[in-house]
Design an enzyme around this catalytic site. Structure first.
Site, PDB file in Angstrom:
ATOM      1  N   CYS A 150      42.920  45.152  37.871  1.00 23.07           N
ATOM      2  CA  CYS A 150      42.818  46.359  37.031  1.00 23.07           C
ATOM      3  C   CYS A 150      42.373  47.603  37.809  1.00 23.07           C
ATOM      4  CB  CYS A 150      41.874  46.090  35.866  1.00 23.07           C
ATOM      5  SG  CYS A 150      40.464  45.057  36.271  1.00 23.07           S
ATOM      6  N   HIS A 244      37.812  51.706  33.636  1.00 21.51           N
ATOM      7  CA  HIS A 244      37.228  51.711  34.978  1.00 21.51           C
ATOM      8  C   HIS A 244      37.301  53.121  35.560  1.00 21.51           C
ATOM      9  CE1 HIS A 244      37.145  47.495  34.608  1.00 21.51           C
ATOM     10  NE2 HIS A 244      38.045  47.130  35.482  1.00 21.51           N
TER      11      HIS A 244
END
Ligand code: NAP
Length: 367
Positions: A150, A244
């Site tokens: 990710c 993130h």
């Protein structure tokens, strides 16, 4: 029209990423979800009983009574989206590929195999040709494609338009990664509340050595010539639910101006956007001018397809490298299930699921 859609299943349907798959597949114009699979712990149970639904919105009503299947070849579908932990994915994904299924995987198990595409459709769609290499070299009736970790997904999505134009030599990245990235129940609340954990097992190796170089490499007819880019990564777990954040410094082969960099992001119009794939965000990379953006809570769902774009901000000179900036991206949507789904959309549009399926892309069938 739904009888014309391609049937798909989800392996690991009860987990964090599995739930995202289920959410994103609702009303999909080309794919029809027909099978939910999980471990022996929950297989045989109704989905609503086995799954602790932890993502936004409600569990789709029509799936509540669906009985979970075990992760073995057999379900009537053409594609399986894998949201399995790597420990179990290695064997299970191979069994599905061997039996003729197309496996679109989130797990790391096959990402680094020379004949398995590691894909971000905007970045390296030509790597899909590794499927033909894989078909020639392995005795499987189906095949496996993978999407990156990710954090790598959003890092490389932001770097790609710059690397294409100016060449990137060195990257220094620090990540602030959301807790949903660790699955469910993931990091204990006693570990993460009021805290930052400066270690995520295996994550720095993936970002430094394994993934950006393959993704930005060139297909040479039988494999990938890896890009010659030096990456240093610090990966941290922070008390954010989803999204993130990454702070990045880069050094170029030939140093562009700030205006050149902004233009490269603004003018970026890669293949999925040209093909108008259902989950391709427009634009793929969003630049935010405000000096305090992007932020996870405010911006992780930014863009035309929520959670699928990469958002960038705070471009400025770096006294050690050439420039520095901030990247934000949703980890379980674009960084996992959404990334895999876009891979499958590209496979369909490029004819890897057969002519009848490719016609769905041509006719743009919508429910
Ligand atoms: P998770 O929440 O722990 O879910 C794991 C799923 O796999 C559950 O459905 C579980 O079923 C099933 N499972 C576990 N062991 C199994 C076995 N031996 N056989 C069959 N099924 C089994 O994990 P996750 O966060 O969704 O991650 C899934 C995969 O995506 C991992 O490979 C991860 O590295 C990758 N990934 C995750 C993210 C993210 O942001 N979370 C991002 C990118 C990639 P039961 O409920 O029956 O146990």
């Amino acid at each position: 029209m739904s009888q014309n859609k391609v049937k798909v299943g989800v392996l690991g349907a009860t987990g964090t990423v599995g739930q995202r798959f289920i959410q994103l597949l609702q009303g999909h114009p080309w794919f029809n979800l027909t099978a939910l699979c999980s471990s022996s712990r929950t297989a045989g149970k109704p989905y609503s009983e086995a799954c602790n639904w932890i993502i936004g919105e409600n569990m789709p009503e029509h799936l509540r009574d669906t009985i979970l299947l075990s992760c073995e070849p057999g379900p009537e579908c053409d594609i399986v989206f894998s949201a399995l932990p790597a420990e179990s994915a290695t064997e299970i994904e191979m069994a599905f590929a061997n039996a003729g299924y197309i496996v679109c995987s989130n797990a790391r198990s096959y990402r680094y195999e020379m004949d398995v595409p590691l894909l971000i459709p905007e970045v390296n769609p030509e790597h899909m040709q590794l499927v033909d290499v894989q078909r020639r070299g392995r005795d499987w009736k189906g095949f496996i494609t993978t999407n990156p970790n990710c954090s790598t997904t959003h890092l490389v999505s932001a770097l790609h338009p710059l690397h294409e134009k100016f060449g990137i030599k060195k990257v220094f990245v620090s990540t602030m990664q959301a807790i949903s990235g660790a699955g469910y129940p993931g990091v204990s609340s006693m570990d993460i509340l009021d805290n930052v954990v400066p270690y995520i097992s295996g994550e720095e190796e993936k970002m430094e050595e394994k993934e950006p170089q393959k993704l930005l490499g060139k297909f040479n007819g039988s494999g990938i010539d890896y890009a010659d880019i030096l990456v240093s990564a610090h990966c941290n777990r922070v008390p954010v639910l989803d999204g993130h954040l990454e702070t990045v410094s880069i050094e170029f082969d030939s140093k562009p101006s700030e205006a050149d960099i902004l233009a490269a992001w603004r003018e970026y119009n890669p293949l999925p956007q040209q093909l108008n794939l259902p989950n391709a965000p427009e634009p793929a990379v969003i630049y935010m001018d405000a000096p305090n953006r992007p932020q996870p809570r405010l911006d992780r769902m930014a863009g035309s397809v929520p959670g699928m774009a990469t958002t960038v901000g705070r471009l400025r000179p770096d006294p050690i490298f050439d420039y520095k900036f901030v990247i934000l991206g949703h980890n379980t949507i674009r960084g996992a299930a959404g990334g895999s789904l876009l891979n499958a959309e590209l496979l369909l549009a490029q004819g890897y699921l057969g002519e009848e399926a490719a016609a769905l892309a041509d006719s743009r069938i919508v429910e």
